[in-house]
Design an enzyme around this catalytic site. Sequence first.
Site, PDB file in Angstrom:
ATOM      1  N   ASP A  10       0.787  -1.245   0.000  1.00  0.00           N
ATOM      2  CA  ASP A  10       0.000   0.000   0.000  1.00  0.00           C
ATOM      3  C   ASP A  10       0.823   1.303   0.000  1.00  0.00           C
ATOM      4  OD1 ASP A  10      -1.960  -1.922   0.256  1.00  0.00           O
ATOM      5  OD2 ASP A  10      -2.825  -1.150   2.111  1.00  0.00           O
ATOM      6  N   ASP A  48      -4.598  -0.830  -1.745  1.00  0.00           N
ATOM      7  CA  ASP A  48      -5.880  -0.680  -1.056  1.00  0.00           C
ATOM      8  C   ASP A  48      -6.836  -0.075  -2.092  1.00  0.00           C
ATOM      9  OD1 ASP A  48      -6.811  -1.181   1.626  1.00  0.00           O
ATOM     10  OD2 ASP A  48      -7.029   0.974   1.931  1.00  0.00           O
ATOM     11  N   LYS A 108      -7.154  -5.039  -2.833  1.00  0.00           N
ATOM     12  CA  LYS A 108      -7.894  -5.558  -1.670  1.00  0.00           C
ATOM     13  C   LYS A 108      -8.809  -4.481  -1.119  1.00  0.00           C
ATOM     14  CE  LYS A 108      -4.039  -4.347   1.263  1.00  0.00           C
ATOM     15  NZ  LYS A 108      -4.730  -3.258   2.005  1.00  0.00           N
ATOM     16  N   CYS A 153      -1.984  -2.785   7.635  1.00  0.00           N
ATOM     17  CA  CYS A 153      -1.901  -3.691   6.479  1.00  0.00           C
ATOM     18  C   CYS A 153      -0.605  -4.498   6.444  1.00  0.00           C
ATOM     19  CB  CYS A 153      -2.131  -2.911   5.194  1.00  0.00           C
ATOM     20  SG  CYS A 153      -3.859  -2.363   5.093  1.00  0.00           S
TER      21      CYS A 153
END
Length: 199
Positions: A10, A48, A108, A153
């Site tokens: 991310d 993300d 995700k 994350c």
Amino acid sequence: MSEKALIVIDVQNDFCPGGALAVTGGDEIVPMVNRLIGEFDHVVLTQDWHPASHSSFASVHPGKNPFETTEMRYGTQTLWPDHCVQGTDGAAFHADLEWTKAELVIRKGFRPAIDSYSAFFENDRTTPTGLAGYLRERGISDLTLVGLATDFCVAYSALDAVRSGFKATVLLEACRAIDLGGSLAAIKDEMAKAGVTLA
Ligand code: VGL
Ligand code: ZN
């Protein structure tokens, strides 16, 4: 076969200074992450990637503010400012991230009703992203994780990696944390106990 891979979590504009969910010093890791990308034979990135009005956004929960929590079907969920909305500049990788070498980008958090911190499983800890199967099929068993944010994350990805039978090392120097109410210390402890190497 025991191949290694770098998993870059991310490194997106919204998690860098000026972004919607800015992590302090998030952009400082980019030069080091780029160096690591150059050194590894295999590189996987995560992104993300939320639809607008995602259920992890405080803005869709009347009376709730960012960084408060709510109960979801799968457990307690922290609520965030709107961030990393699919296709927006905030969801794009940091402009200086040298991502072209990446062999896979895992997106995700695209299901409206469930958040996904981990690169392996959504926040119900059972819905898989497909990453474990991808890595296994390619003979990759040894993972080095870097990116944002250490205590969400990156940590959940590392915990799920060891739970799924991979070796996992988190290079803390190439990560930055959100650190909500002691979340960094707590999750570092949890990672160490679970067998994640903190380097
Ligand atoms: C993240 C909160 C919400 C992360 C993603 O990348 O650590 N944190 N969505
Ligand atoms: Zn998110």
